[in-house]
Write a protein that holds these residues in place. Structure first.
Motif, mmCIF file in Angstrom:
data_model
loop_
_atom_site.group_PDB
_atom_site.id
_atom_site.type_symbol
_atom_site.label_atom_id
_atom_site.label_comp_id
_atom_site.label_asym_id
_atom_site.label_seq_id
_atom_site.Cartn_x
_atom_site.Cartn_y
_atom_site.Cartn_z
ATOM 1 N N TRP A 200 24.618 -1.801 -19.027
ATOM 2 C CA TRP A 200 25.390 -2.048 -17.814
ATOM 3 C C TRP A 200 26.283 -0.848 -17.497
ATOM 4 O O TRP A 200 26.862 -0.239 -18.386
ATOM 5 C CB TRP A 200 26.261 -3.277 -17.970
ATOM 6 C CG TRP A 200 25.516 -4.565 -17.771
ATOM 7 C CD1 TRP A 200 25.098 -5.442 -18.727
ATOM 8 C CD2 TRP A 200 25.085 -5.103 -16.507
ATOM 9 N NE1 TRP A 200 24.431 -6.500 -18.163
ATOM 10 C CE2 TRP A 200 24.418 -6.314 -16.790
ATOM 11 C CE3 TRP A 200 25.198 -4.696 -15.185
ATOM 12 C CZ2 TRP A 200 23.861 -7.116 -15.797
ATOM 13 C CZ3 TRP A 200 24.647 -5.484 -14.186
ATOM 14 C CH2 TRP A 200 23.988 -6.675 -14.494
ATOM 15 N N THR A 201 26.365 -0.519 -16.215
ATOM 16 C CA THR A 201 27.248 0.538 -15.732
ATOM 17 C C THR A 201 28.178 -0.068 -14.683
ATOM 18 O O THR A 201 27.924 -1.161 -14.161
ATOM 19 C CB THR A 201 26.454 1.685 -15.085
ATOM 20 O OG1 THR A 201 25.811 1.187 -13.881
ATOM 21 C CG2 THR A 201 25.406 2.228 -16.035
ATOM 22 N N LYS A 202 29.257 0.638 -14.373
ATOM 23 C CA LYS A 202 30.159 0.141 -13.343
ATOM 24 C C LYS A 202 30.727 1.282 -12.527
ATOM 25 O O LYS A 202 30.807 2.426 -12.983
ATOM 26 C CB LYS A 202 31.297 -0.662 -13.959
ATOM 27 C CG LYS A 202 32.315 0.161 -14.745
ATOM 28 C CD LYS A 202 33.470 -0.721 -15.228
ATOM 29 C CE LYS A 202 34.519 0.097 -15.984
ATOM 30 N NZ LYS A 202 35.662 -0.742 -16.428
ATOM 31 N N MET A 203 31.098 0.956 -11.294
ATOM 32 C CA MET A 203 31.767 1.883 -10.389
ATOM 33 C C MET A 203 32.782 1.106 -9.568
ATOM 34 O O MET A 203 32.521 -0.042 -9.182
ATOM 35 C CB MET A 203 30.777 2.529 -9.413
ATOM 36 C CG MET A 203 29.750 3.449 -10.002
ATOM 37 S SD MET A 203 28.761 4.166 -8.648
ATOM 38 C CE MET A 203 28.042 2.692 -7.947
ATOM 39 N N ALA A 204 33.899 1.724 -9.282
ATOM 40 C CA ALA A 204 34.861 1.116 -8.362
ATOM 41 C C ALA A 204 34.354 1.297 -6.938
ATOM 42 O O ALA A 204 33.675 2.281 -6.625
ATOM 43 C CB ALA A 204 36.226 1.786 -8.512
ATOM 44 N N VAL A 205 34.633 0.338 -6.075
ATOM 45 C CA VAL A 205 34.182 0.423 -4.690
ATOM 46 C C VAL A 205 35.104 1.370 -3.923
ATOM 47 O O VAL A 205 36.000 0.963 -3.184
ATOM 48 C CB VAL A 205 34.152 -0.964 -4.025
ATOM 49 C CG1 VAL A 205 33.603 -0.855 -2.598
ATOM 50 C CG2 VAL A 205 33.296 -1.916 -4.827
ATOM 51 N N PRO B 267 29.749 -8.357 -16.499
ATOM 52 C CA PRO B 267 28.860 -8.420 -17.660
ATOM 53 C C PRO B 267 29.640 -8.407 -18.970
ATOM 54 O O PRO B 267 30.683 -7.748 -19.078
ATOM 55 C CB PRO B 267 28.008 -7.147 -17.523
ATOM 56 C CG PRO B 267 28.120 -6.753 -16.094
ATOM 57 C CD PRO B 267 29.485 -7.171 -15.667
ATOM 58 N N ALA B 268 29.138 -9.141 -19.941
ATOM 59 C CA ALA B 268 29.783 -9.148 -21.251
ATOM 60 C C ALA B 268 29.401 -7.890 -22.028
ATOM 61 O O ALA B 268 28.377 -7.268 -21.769
ATOM 62 C CB ALA B 268 29.351 -10.395 -22.026
ATOM 63 N N GLY B 269 30.212 -7.513 -22.959
ATOM 64 C CA GLY B 269 29.913 -6.366 -23.809
ATOM 65 C C GLY B 269 30.307 -5.042 -23.198
ATOM 66 O O GLY B 269 31.045 -4.962 -22.206
ATOM 67 N N LYS B 270 29.787 -3.957 -23.781
ATOM 68 C CA LYS B 270 30.141 -2.607 -23.357
ATOM 69 C C LYS B 270 29.553 -2.279 -21.994
ATOM 70 O O LYS B 270 28.396 -2.597 -21.706
ATOM 71 C CB LYS B 270 29.645 -1.590 -24.389
ATOM 72 C CG LYS B 270 30.030 -0.152 -24.069
ATOM 73 C CD LYS B 270 29.525 0.800 -25.136
ATOM 74 C CE LYS B 270 29.894 2.253 -24.804
ATOM 75 N NZ LYS B 270 29.391 3.199 -25.851
ATOM 76 N N VAL B 271 30.358 -1.646 -21.145
ATOM 77 C CA VAL B 271 29.924 -1.233 -19.818
ATOM 78 C C VAL B 271 30.260 0.244 -19.642
ATOM 79 O O VAL B 271 31.393 0.669 -19.880
ATOM 80 C CB VAL B 271 30.627 -2.069 -18.719
ATOM 81 C CG1 VAL B 271 30.211 -1.570 -17.348
ATOM 82 C CG2 VAL B 271 30.308 -3.538 -18.884
ATOM 83 N N ILE B 272 29.270 1.046 -19.221
ATOM 84 C CA ILE B 272 29.474 2.488 -19.024
ATOM 85 C C ILE B 272 30.179 2.713 -17.693
ATOM 86 O O ILE B 272 29.727 2.245 -16.639
ATOM 87 C CB ILE B 272 28.128 3.229 -19.029
ATOM 88 C CG1 ILE B 272 27.422 3.053 -20.370
ATOM 89 C CG2 ILE B 272 28.326 4.706 -18.710
ATOM 90 C CD1 ILE B 272 26.006 3.612 -20.401
ATOM 91 N N ASP B 273 31.278 3.432 -17.730
ATOM 92 C CA ASP B 273 32.065 3.719 -16.531
ATOM 93 C C ASP B 273 31.533 4.988 -15.879
ATOM 94 O O ASP B 273 31.808 6.112 -16.329
ATOM 95 C CB ASP B 273 33.541 3.885 -16.914
ATOM 96 C CG ASP B 273 34.444 3.994 -15.688
ATOM 97 O OD1 ASP B 273 33.940 4.318 -14.596
ATOM 98 O OD2 ASP B 273 35.660 3.759 -15.838
ATOM 99 N N LEU B 274 30.752 4.835 -14.800
ATOM 100 C CA LEU B 274 30.176 6.003 -14.134
ATOM 101 C C LEU B 274 31.230 6.842 -13.432
ATOM 102 O O LEU B 274 31.062 8.047 -13.271
ATOM 103 C CB LEU B 274 29.109 5.546 -13.133
ATOM 104 C CG LEU B 274 27.862 4.879 -13.728
ATOM 105 C CD1 LEU B 274 26.892 4.504 -12.607
ATOM 106 C CD2 LEU B 274 27.174 5.796 -14.738
ATOM 107 N N ASP B 275 32.314 6.224 -13.005
ATOM 108 C CA ASP B 275 33.386 6.995 -12.365
ATOM 109 C C ASP B 275 34.002 7.969 -13.362
ATOM 110 O O ASP B 275 34.295 9.123 -13.036
ATOM 111 C CB ASP B 275 34.463 6.058 -11.825
ATOM 112 C CG ASP B 275 33.973 5.222 -10.654
ATOM 113 O OD1 ASP B 275 33.125 5.734 -9.887
ATOM 114 O OD2 ASP B 275 34.431 4.084 -10.506
#
Length: 250
Positions: free
Chosen positions: A139-144, A238-246
């Motif tokens: 899982w990855t994430k980005m702020a809007v 999502p549960a667990g580790k999430v990669i912060d693309l920002d």
């Protein structure tokens, strides 16, 4: 790689916007039709379907639409609402899958290896392998706030996806009655230039649009089912580790 993969999601926005251009408004009158929606013409039924569909707080779209270049298809199974929350999956030409969740001010995505490699055409093997090693199945994430995330967030907003549905006209005609996933429906036949579409509208409860199918050879193929009207969207972090693309982007 990040922009290439994310751009695939943004294609859906344009494709689904095209669907609203096919949806009917008003039409030529049928002569005193009987059965479900007795006395209403195809266009009048379609107008009711549009009002019901665009009035829903949430829905689920599942099926295939043409990409913005008309060279392939985008598969999607996505629940979204008017609060801008969404959760589901997408694929490009059947090449892999990406999961998408948007909740609050954050977009979460998870790509499988096949999807990443398909979206990396033109890049070096080393760069592609590195992206796969870092991102596949995670899982990855980005702020809007960046343009990529804003484009995805726009797709997740049901108001934006159906924005053009109120400004249409139609010569839809009534067809037979049938069922769509167990729901009684009436068939409507719709034209958009040379393309032909079949629409299915619920005949029990609210007259929601249940399905849209383009005829074979359509310039912009569409095969989409609509369900789960007004049901909560299962958009959770999502549960667990999430990669912060920002953070990776500096």
């Amino acid at each position: 790689m990040r922009r290439t993969a994310l751009a695939a999601v943004c294609l859906i926005t344009a494709a689904t916007a095209g669907i609203t251009g096919c949806l009917p408004g008003q039409d030529k009158a049928d002569s005193k039709p009987k059965g479900p929606f007795a006395g209403l013409s195809g266009g009048q039924i379609a107008d009711r379907a549009l009002k019901a569909t665009t009035g829903a707080a949430s829905l689920r779209m599942k099926g295939e639409v043409a990409d913005d270049e008309g060279t392939g298809t985008i598969g999607l199974d996505m629940a979204l609402d008017k609060k801008g929350e969404c959760a589901g999956t997408m694929s490009m030409g059947g090449q892999g899958k990406a999961d998408l969740i948007k909740t609050g001010s954050t977009v979460y995505m998870k790509y499988d290896e096949a999807f990443l490699r398909a979206q990396s055409k033109g890049e070096s093997k080393a760069d592609t392998d590195a992206a796969v090693d870092m991102l596949a199945g995670k899982w990855t994430k980005m702020a809007v706030k960046g343009q990529d995330a804003k484009d995805i967030a726009g797709f997740c907003d049901l108001n934006s996806v159906l924005a053009g549905a109120g400004d249409v006209s139609s010569d839809a005609t009534r067809g037979k009655t049938t069922t769509v996933d167990g729901t009684p429906a009436i068939v409507l036949h719709e034209k958009d230039g040379k393309d032909r579409y079949t629409l299915y509208v619920a005949t029990e409860g609210k007259p929601y649009l249940l399905r849209v199918d383009s005829a074979a050879g359509a310039k912009e193929p569409v095969h989409l089912a609509f369900a789960d009207y007004d049901k909560p969207v299962p958009a959770q972090k999502p549960a667990g580790k999430v990669i912060d693309l920002d953070a990776l982007g500096g």
